[in-house]
Motif scaffolding. Structure first.
Motif, short mmCIF file in Angstrom:
data_model
loop_
_atom_site.label_atom_id
_atom_site.label_comp_id
_atom_site.label_asym_id
_atom_site.label_seq_id
_atom_site.Cartn_x
_atom_site.Cartn_y
_atom_site.Cartn_z
N ALA A 593 -0.21 2.43 18.43
CA ALA A 593 -0.97 3.60 18.90
C ALA A 593 -1.35 4.51 17.72
CB ALA A 593 -0.15 4.36 19.94
N LEU A 594 -0.43 4.65 16.79
CA LEU A 594 -0.67 5.51 15.63
C LEU A 594 -1.79 4.95 14.75
CD1 LEU A 594 0.22 8.01 14.12
CD2 LEU A 594 1.91 6.63 12.91
N ARG A 595 -1.78 3.62 14.54
CA ARG A 595 -2.85 2.99 13.75
C ARG A 595 -4.21 3.17 14.42
NH1 ARG A 595 0.73 -1.38 13.41
NH2 ARG A 595 -0.61 -2.61 14.78
N ARG A 596 -4.20 3.00 15.75
CA ARG A 596 -5.45 3.15 16.49
C ARG A 596 -6.00 4.57 16.36
NH1 ARG A 596 -3.71 0.79 20.47
NH2 ARG A 596 -2.89 2.51 21.72
N LYS A 597 -5.15 5.56 16.41
CA LYS A 597 -5.57 6.96 16.33
C LYS A 597 -6.07 7.30 14.92
CE LYS A 597 -4.16 11.50 18.02
NZ LYS A 597 -3.07 12.26 18.68
N MET A 598 -5.57 6.57 13.92
CA MET A 598 -5.98 6.83 12.53
C MET A 598 -7.18 5.98 12.12
SD MET A 598 -2.13 7.00 10.90
CE MET A 598 -2.61 7.31 9.23
N GLY A 599 -7.74 5.20 13.06
CA GLY A 599 -8.89 4.36 12.74
C GLY A 599 -8.52 3.12 11.97
N LEU A 600 -7.24 2.69 12.02
CA LEU A 600 -6.75 1.53 11.27
C LEU A 600 -6.09 0.53 12.22
CD1 LEU A 600 -5.14 3.51 8.32
CD2 LEU A 600 -7.32 2.33 8.26
N GLY A 606 -3.55 -1.95 5.41
CA GLY A 606 -4.12 -0.68 4.97
C GLY A 606 -3.31 0.51 5.45
N PHE A 607 -2.78 0.40 6.68
CA PHE A 607 -1.94 1.47 7.23
C PHE A 607 -0.66 1.64 6.42
CE2 PHE A 607 1.62 2.49 10.13
CZ PHE A 607 1.25 3.77 10.50
N GLU A 608 -0.03 0.50 6.09
CA GLU A 608 1.22 0.57 5.31
C GLU A 608 0.97 1.12 3.91
OE1 GLU A 608 2.66 -3.42 5.47
OE2 GLU A 608 3.50 -3.22 7.50
N LYS A 609 -0.17 0.70 3.31
CA LYS A 609 -0.48 1.21 1.96
C LYS A 609 -0.75 2.71 2.00
CE LYS A 609 -2.32 -2.96 -0.26
NZ LYS A 609 -3.52 -3.58 -0.87
N ILE A 611 0.59 4.96 4.07
CA ILE A 611 1.88 5.66 4.19
C ILE A 611 2.60 5.65 2.84
CG2 ILE A 611 4.15 5.61 5.30
CD1 ILE A 611 1.92 6.57 7.13
N GLU A 612 2.56 4.50 2.16
CA GLU A 612 3.24 4.39 0.86
C GLU A 612 2.55 5.24 -0.21
OE1 GLU A 612 3.39 0.42 -0.52
OE2 GLU A 612 4.33 0.92 -2.43
N HIS A 613 1.22 5.37 -0.12
CA HIS A 613 0.44 6.08 -1.14
C HIS A 613 0.70 7.59 -1.12
CE1 HIS A 613 -2.97 7.22 -3.63
NE2 HIS A 613 -3.36 8.05 -2.67
N LEU A 614 0.90 8.15 0.07
CA LEU A 614 1.13 9.59 0.16
C LEU A 614 2.47 9.95 -0.45
CD1 LEU A 614 -0.22 10.24 3.77
CD2 LEU A 614 -1.36 10.69 1.62
N GLU A 615 2.55 11.17 -1.03
CA GLU A 615 3.77 11.59 -1.71
C GLU A 615 4.84 11.99 -0.70
OE1 GLU A 615 1.51 13.39 -5.65
OE2 GLU A 615 2.70 14.69 -4.35
#
Length: 615
Positions: A593-600, A606-609, A611-615
């Motif tokens: 549901a979270l991926r869908r809401k974020m357009g991913l 891409g979703f995992e990257k 989350i990992e990319h943000l500080e």
């Protein structure tokens, strides 16, 4: 019968698409109605992507690219790059559109001063446009490459690609893009300092750009106004143009360029004798670019410092210097060599007036370090200065002596009795001059040696300070890792304890006799939400994570952002379920549901990257 079923299914699909079209049309209309509001445009574009199943791949790709453009307008270049690269995934089978996406990415790289990456993206765009036989696109891409070389101060390369671009667009009779390339040609002459020629070309293209008063028009008008400033021929027209630019960028919500334009307007105010207006404009531009963390913050700070020094406002200048020094370590705000040297010169002027000798020496040292000649530049410059001054003084005194001797020779024929006296006086004068020069040279050499020793000591202190700072940074990183590990371990131990108690209650030997005790334990467990404890501790370890996520996806709820915190620590589904009191299936559903809401929705990697990319 099979044909009838096929026709029936086709009709159902058409009816379904038609039923969804009004909603999509409404969203597109909302996007068109908010062109100058990047946050609103982003919101509606994300809503449009909710209907991705009904959209063509090229529409999805263009939408992601336009989201990236909105982030670019907000000066959030990392997010802009992320979505522009996302756009490329949907347009691979459509060369012309794929080339457009690469060209947008190239422009984004150029704005972020990543010129080599911009050139690579432009070459990819040219490859796609040639495959699609789209010559106008090739001409535009050549123009973009010319812009990069222009910013890299390689005027020969820039002119080469501008000629290619103009030839193609002229043949294609693409008047609009031809004027854009002529604007780039004007930019080239502007960077070379040929302001008169640049001004004439800007005056040729501006009427065409004014038909659609967007970013390109106001950027061109901004540079045109600077030509008038450099030529010092028409400050009133420059002021009028810059006022229009400031208002225009404000309307477009391009805040970074609005502040940059206000800085140029401050310069015009100063040149026109409107000192108070100049001070207010400089201060607003400086503060605005600082809050945006704009790469142009350093450039405007130098101009502001120069103004403050001229007006003898040294206390304000010191505050500006401290702010610049505090932010110069930021990757985005890092100064180039020219800006840093210009900044240090203004800082030295301020320090000198405030009697801050040590700061002046450190600034001098930094200038020499930037020029890669810390010791040699100091020694050679000072030695050459002393030597040149000594030689000039000696030559001047020698000239005086020769003139005196000439006078003696002229008088020799008439006044022989005075020759001896004049000769003695001349020799005495030479001796005195020699002694004075010798003493002066020795004193200056001592001062030079003392200055060099002071600079060497300052360098040693700076190196020790840097070493200490590196040690502190390593300790902070270790502490952060330990806190994160401690947070996860304590939270999981508490959750495991809760699960073990529940398991004991479920498998107790005599359920009936211990029913009351079981109910009380369950009540106590329900009152202790270990997830809340985990959430509070997580903020202490990663204070910026939730804020960054909220800025990128303002439509996420607090609970969804909290769930992302769990994913940031790379906890397993079982561990997340334990901490949040959910089943494994509920955790998996929550991720989807979270991926869908974020357009991913379909882009798990891409979703995992992200989350990992943000500080």
């Amino acid at each position: 019968m099979d044909k009838l079923i096929l026709i029936f299914l086709l009709l159902l699909q058409i009816v379904y698409v038609e039923a969804q079209t009004p909603e999509i049309s409404k969203i597109k209309q909302q996007i068109e109605n908010a062109p100058s509001k990047p946050d609103s445009v982003k919101y509606y574009m994300f809503r449009l992507l909710d209907h991705a199943s009904q959209l063509h791949d090229t529409v999805i790709g263009k939408t992601y690219s336009h989201i990236g453009i909105q982030y670019n307008k907000l000066a959030i270049l990392d997010s802009s790059e992320f979505y522009m690269k996302k756009a490329l995934e949907y347009t691979e089978n459509y060369p012309k559109v794929h080339g457009e996406m690469y060209l947008n990415l190239a422009i984004n790289y150029r704005i972020g001063s990543r010129y080599n990456e911009s050139l690579e993206a432009s070459e990819k765009a040219i490859e796609m446009f040639k495959r699609a036989n789209y010559q106008a696109g090739v001409g535009r891409a050549y123009g973009e490459m010319a812009s990069n070389y222009n910013y890299m101060l390689n005027s020969e390369k820039a002119l080469e690609y501008l000629k290619k671009s103009i030839a193609i667009l002229s043949e294609e009779q693409n008047t609009r893009e031809l004027h854009v390339v002529k604007q780039k040609l004007a930019n080239l002459y502007y960077n070379k300092g040929d302001y008169a020629f640049a001004r004439d070309i800007y005056e040729e293209v501006l009427p065409t750009f004014s038909q659609n008063k967007g970013t390109n028009y106001y950027s061109t008008l901004l540079t045109y106004a600077d030509c008038l400033i450099q030529l010092e021929e028409n400050y009133s027209d420059a002021e009028a143009a810059l006022n229009e630019v400031v208002d225009g960028f404000k309307t477009l919500n391009n805040i970074e360029y609005m502040w940059l334009s206000l800085s140029n307007l401050a310069y015009v105010y100063e040149a026109s004798g409107k000192i108070e207006k100049a001070r207010q404009a400089f201060e607003k531009a400086h503060q605005g670019l600082y809050q945006l963390k704009s790469p142009r913050f350093m450039e405007t700070s130098v101009r502001y410092l120069e103004f403050l020094n001229k007006q003898k406002q040294y206390n304000t200048a010191l505050a500006v210097i401290k702010r610049v020094q505090a932010t110069s370590k930021s990757k985005r705000l890092k100064m180039n060599a020219d800006n840093e040297i210009a900044f240090l010169k203004q800082a030295i002027a301020t320090y000198s007036q405030m009697g801050m000798v040590e700061n002046s020496l450190q600034a001098f040292e930094r200038i020499d370090f930037v020029k890669d000649s810390l010791h040699s530049a100091v020694n050679e410059a000072k030695a050459l200065e002393l030597q040149e001054k000594y030689q000039n003084e000696l030559q001047r005194e020698n000239n005086l002596v020769l003139a005196s001797n000439n006078e003696l020779l002229l008088e020799y024929n008439n006044k022989k009795d005075k020759i001896l006296m004049l000769s003695v006086l001349s020799l005495a004068l030479i001796l005195v001059i020699g002694i004075v020069l010798f003493i002066s040279s020795r004193n200056k050499l001592k001062m030079q040696q003392k200055l060099v020793a002071t600079l060497e000591n300052s360098k040693r202190v700076l190196e020790e300070k840097n070493t200490l700072q590196n040690q502190l940074r390593i300790e902070r990183e270790k502490t952060l890792i330990n806190k994160e590990r401690e947070l996860v371990e304590v939270s999981l131990e508490m959750s495991d304890l809760q699960n073990r108690i529940l398991e004991l209650l479920e498998h107790r030997e005599n359920p009936e006799s211990s029913q009351v005790l079981a109910e009380k334990l369950n009540e106590l467990l329900s009152q202790n939400n270990y997830w809340k404890y985990f959430k509070g501790k997580f903020v202490e370890v990663h204070p910026a994570f939730a804020k960054q996520l909220s800025e990128m996806f303002p439509n996420l709820s607090d609970n969804e952002i909290a769930f992302c915190c769990m994913l940031k620590l790379q906890l397993s589904t079982k561990e997340i379920a334990s901490l949040m009191g959910l089943s494994k299936e509920q955790v998996t559903s929550k991720k989807a549901a979270l991926r869908r809401k974020m357009g991913l929705e379909d882009d798990i990697l891409g979703f995992e990257k992200l989350i990992e990319h943000l500080e």
